[in-house]
Design a protein around this motif. Structure first.
Motif, PDB file in Angstrom:
ATOM      1  N   GLY A   1       0.794  -1.223   0.000  1.00  0.00           N
ATOM      2  CA  GLY A   1       0.000   0.000   0.000  1.00  0.00           C
ATOM      3  C   GLY A   1       0.824   1.271   0.000  1.00  0.00           C
ATOM      4  O   GLY A   1       0.306   2.344   0.302  1.00  0.00           O
ATOM      5  N   TRP A   2       2.099   1.180  -0.358  1.00  0.00           N
ATOM      6  CA  TRP A   2       2.991   2.347  -0.319  1.00  0.00           C
ATOM      7  C   TRP A   2       2.504   3.505  -1.176  1.00  0.00           C
ATOM      8  O   TRP A   2       2.864   4.653  -0.940  1.00  0.00           O
ATOM      9  N   ASP A   3       1.650   3.223  -2.161  1.00  0.00           N
ATOM     10  CA  ASP A   3       1.137   4.275  -3.037  1.00  0.00           C
ATOM     11  C   ASP A   3      -0.159   4.886  -2.521  1.00  0.00           C
ATOM     12  O   ASP A   3      -0.744   5.744  -3.162  1.00  0.00           O
ATOM     13  N   GLY A   4      -0.605   4.444  -1.335  1.00  0.00           N
ATOM     14  CA  GLY A   4      -1.858   4.937  -0.785  1.00  0.00           C
ATOM     15  C   GLY A   4      -3.041   4.064  -1.172  1.00  0.00           C
ATOM     16  O   GLY A   4      -4.161   4.312  -0.748  1.00  0.00           O
ATOM     17  N   TYR A   5      -2.789   3.050  -1.982  1.00  0.00           N
ATOM     18  CA  TYR A   5      -3.845   2.119  -2.404  1.00  0.00           C
ATOM     19  C   TYR A   5      -3.398   0.699  -2.056  1.00  0.00           C
ATOM     20  O   TYR A   5      -3.215   0.401  -0.898  1.00  0.00           O
TER      21      TYR A   5
ATOM     22  N   ARG B   1      15.154   8.213 -14.873  1.00  0.00           N
ATOM     23  CA  ARG B   1      14.397   7.997 -13.636  1.00  0.00           C
ATOM     24  C   ARG B   1      14.295   6.510 -13.361  1.00  0.00           C
ATOM     25  O   ARG B   1      14.110   5.711 -14.271  1.00  0.00           O
ATOM     26  N   ILE B   2      14.396   6.139 -12.098  1.00  0.00           N
ATOM     27  CA  ILE B   2      14.160   4.775 -11.643  1.00  0.00           C
ATOM     28  C   ILE B   2      13.153   4.869 -10.503  1.00  0.00           C
ATOM     29  O   ILE B   2      13.352   5.643  -9.563  1.00  0.00           O
ATOM     30  N   ALA B   3      12.083   4.080 -10.611  1.00  0.00           N
ATOM     31  CA  ALA B   3      11.037   4.172  -9.589  1.00  0.00           C
ATOM     32  C   ALA B   3      10.314   2.832  -9.456  1.00  0.00           C
ATOM     33  O   ALA B   3      10.254   2.059 -10.412  1.00  0.00           O
ATOM     34  N   PRO B   4       9.756   2.582  -8.268  1.00  0.00           N
ATOM     35  CA  PRO B   4       8.939   1.379  -8.109  1.00  0.00           C
ATOM     36  C   PRO B   4       7.641   1.551  -8.890  1.00  0.00           C
ATOM     37  O   PRO B   4       7.190   2.685  -9.105  1.00  0.00           O
ATOM     38  N   SER B   5       7.062   0.452  -9.326  1.00  0.00           N
ATOM     39  CA  SER B   5       5.768   0.530 -10.002  1.00  0.00           C
ATOM     40  C   SER B   5       4.695  -0.038  -9.079  1.00  0.00           C
ATOM     41  O   SER B   5       4.991  -0.815  -8.171  1.00  0.00           O
ATOM     42  N   VAL B   6       3.474   0.337  -9.334  1.00  0.00           N
ATOM     43  CA  VAL B   6       2.376  -0.091  -8.458  1.00  0.00           C
ATOM     44  C   VAL B   6       2.035  -1.570  -8.621  1.00  0.00           C
ATOM     45  O   VAL B   6       1.299  -2.112  -7.809  1.00  0.00           O
TER      46      VAL B   6
END
Length: 66
Positions: A14-18, A44-49
């Motif tokens: 739920g790190w993305d708020g969902y 850019r490097i980022a986690p995905s949902v």
């Protein structure tokens, strides 16, 4: 940047708020391996949902899934 990729293992469900899941150890290891082999580093490097890790370049997006 490798430390940033490793830090994604600290993300909680739920790190993305969902309901996003955190990247798996395999996704993190794959992302680190890819990063080390690239001649051109991503913008850019980022986690995905969906639990992966995405690399963004000017016109390309690469994602390592869980």
């Amino acid at each position: 940047m490798i430390d940033k990729i490793r830090s994604f293992s600290n993300l909680k469900f739920g790190w993305d708020g969902y309901k996003a899941i955190s990247p798996s150890p395999t996704a993190i290891a794959t992302a680190i391996c890819l990063y080390r082999t690239l001649d051109i580093k991503p913008d850019r490097i980022a986690p995905s949902v969906v639990g992966g890790i995405g690399f963004s370049f000017k016109d390309i997006y690469i994602e390592m899934y869980n």
